[in-house]
Structures are given as C-alpha cells and as structure tokens.
Motif scaffolding. Structure first.
Motif, PDB file in Angstrom:
ATOM      1  N   ARG A  93       9.943  16.474  13.652  1.00  0.00           N
ATOM      2  CA  ARG A  93       9.465  17.782  14.119  1.00  0.00           C
ATOM      3  C   ARG A  93      10.555  18.656  14.710  1.00  0.00           C
ATOM      4  N   ASN A  94      11.760  18.121  14.800  1.00  0.00           N
ATOM      5  CA  ASN A  94      12.839  18.859  15.458  1.00  0.00           C
ATOM      6  C   ASN A  94      13.194  20.127  14.668  1.00  0.00           C
ATOM      7  N   PRO A  95      13.047  21.303  15.272  1.00  0.00           N
ATOM      8  CA  PRO A  95      13.328  22.547  14.544  1.00  0.00           C
ATOM      9  C   PRO A  95      14.778  22.648  14.081  1.00  0.00           C
ATOM     10  N   ASP A  96      15.676  21.962  14.764  1.00  0.00           N
ATOM     11  CA  ASP A  96      17.097  22.063  14.424  1.00  0.00           C
ATOM     12  C   ASP A  96      17.574  20.979  13.464  1.00  0.00           C
ATOM     13  N   CYS A  97      16.666  20.133  13.011  1.00  0.00           N
ATOM     14  CA  CYS A  97      17.047  19.025  12.126  1.00  0.00           C
ATOM     15  C   CYS A  97      16.520  19.319  10.720  1.00  0.00           C
TER      16      CYS A  97
ATOM     17  N   ILE B 135       8.033  24.810   6.476  1.00  0.00           N
ATOM     18  CA  ILE B 135       7.502  23.903   7.500  1.00  0.00           C
ATOM     19  C   ILE B 135       7.428  24.626   8.839  1.00  0.00           C
ATOM     20  N   TYR B 136       6.226  24.687   9.372  1.00  0.00           N
ATOM     21  CA  TYR B 136       6.008  25.410  10.621  1.00  0.00           C
ATOM     22  C   TYR B 136       7.025  25.045  11.699  1.00  0.00           C
ATOM     23  N   GLN B 137       7.181  23.771  11.958  1.00  0.00           N
ATOM     24  CA  GLN B 137       8.059  23.334  13.052  1.00  0.00           C
ATOM     25  C   GLN B 137       9.508  23.764  12.839  1.00  0.00           C
ATOM     26  N   LYS B 138       9.905  23.943  11.598  1.00  0.00           N
ATOM     27  CA  LYS B 138      11.312  24.195  11.313  1.00  0.00           C
ATOM     28  C   LYS B 138      11.610  25.629  10.876  1.00  0.00           C
ATOM     29  N   GLU B 139      10.567  26.359  10.433  1.00  0.00           N
ATOM     30  CA  GLU B 139      10.810  27.708   9.916  1.00  0.00           C
ATOM     31  C   GLU B 139       9.861  28.741  10.516  1.00  0.00           C
ATOM     32  N   ARG B 140       9.539  28.541  11.771  1.00  0.00           N
ATOM     33  CA  ARG B 140       8.530  29.418  12.361  1.00  0.00           C
ATOM     34  C   ARG B 140       9.029  30.808  12.709  1.00  0.00           C
ATOM     35  N   GLN B 141      10.323  31.032  12.614  1.00  0.00           N
ATOM     36  CA  GLN B 141      10.829  32.386  12.870  1.00  0.00           C
ATOM     37  C   GLN B 141      10.500  33.328  11.708  1.00  0.00           C
ATOM     38  N   SER B 142      10.108  32.767  10.562  1.00  0.00           N
ATOM     39  CA  SER B 142       9.730  33.620   9.430  1.00  0.00           C
ATOM     40  C   SER B 142       8.236  33.926   9.477  1.00  0.00           C
ATOM     41  N   SER B 143       7.885  35.217   9.302  1.00  0.00           N
ATOM     42  CA  SER B 143       6.479  35.580   9.462  1.00  0.00           C
ATOM     43  C   SER B 143       5.616  35.064   8.317  1.00  0.00           C
TER      44      SER B 143
END
Ligand SMILES: [Zn+2]
Length: 162
Positions: A60-64, A85-93
C-alpha cells in the motif's frame, strides 16, 4: 479502529499474507486473494501468477512501485495492472477510489463542491446492501473501498468533521 468502515461487505479477505513486509520498501503488506491478481493484472501477465498459491500480499506504500508480492518475491509493479491504483496514484483525478461504482478522485471532489459529499457514502453503502459490491475483483486492494472513500472525503472537507 479506523478499519471499521472496511467491513461493509460480505467478502472476507484473508487476514495474513506470507512474508508480511514488502521486500522493496519494508511496509506491511495487505493480504489479497489470487482472484484479485487475476482480475486486475493486464491480460498478458495473468499466466505469470505463481500456481499452487491462493494468497498474496498487496503493498500500500504510495512511494513504492511494487503492487503484489509473495514469499520473499516481488511479483508485480504498478505498470502490470490494468487499473490505476488508488493508494499509489491518488494525485490523479481519474484514479478510481470506489472501483465497483466508479467514484474517482475527481468525481468525489465534484460532488463535494456541490455540497453532496454525504451522498457518496450513502450510495456506496446502499449498493453494498443490495449485494452489488465486487471489490474482490475490481479493487486492487481486494477489499471494500469505503475506508478510502471516507479518507478522500475527510481530506477534501473543511476542518470540522461533521
Ligand atoms: Zn512496497
């Protein structure tokens, strides 16, 4: 217990995954079933899922960049999945938060700007009650999205937590 909201649906994900920590980043993995990998990986990757094993770990690590791993083995990265993936790419709308009912980060933001934030959780829990939830095969984390939806709503909300 902030996990309570994830308990909304009848699907019970496994509670342990083999090696509990991602060997790339060291974060504790979340157990997922094989069917989740089969549903979310790109078609050309499906026949590379290790056989004879039913449970895997989700990082779940956003930076991994690792998404799925098993027994000391890194298996799949973000680019191996057919969905962001929500946990990793949530900055995209356009990244989904609720994969079953199509709530992206952008759609949640729009709804909240109209002051309708509460309706989102109502709509999702209503669908879940009607048995329309398929998070095991739609969501890369293999379990219900409500915790994530609540998190996005909380972050977009003005300070007070009505
Ligand atoms: Zn990791």
């Amino acid at each position: 217990m902030s996990e309570r909201q994830e308990e909304c649906c009848a699907i019970h994900p496994p509670i342990r995954c083999g090696p509990e920590k991602c060997s790339q980043c060291g974060m504790m993995g979340k157990p997922v079933k094989k069917i989740t990998l089969g549903a979310l990986l790109k078609a050309e990757k499906r026949n590379t899922i290790p056989t004879g094993q039913e449970e895997f770990c989700f990082c779940r690590n956003p930076d991994c960049a690792v998404v799925y791993f098993a027994l000391g083995q890194i298996l799949y990265f973000k680019e191996d999945l057919s969905q962001p993936i929500y946990q990793k790419e949530r900055q995209s709308s356009s990244t989904p938060v609720c994969y079953c009912f199509g709530w992206t980060v952008g759609k949640i933001r729009q709804k909240m700007e109209r002051g309708d934030g509460k309706r989102i959780v109502e709509q999702i829990t209503g669908e879940v009650k009607r048995g329309n939830c398929y998070c095991e095969i739609t969501n890369p984390q293999g379990s219900c999205c409500l915790g994530n939806v609540s998190q996005v709503i909380a972050e977009l909300s003005p300070k007070k937590s009505d």
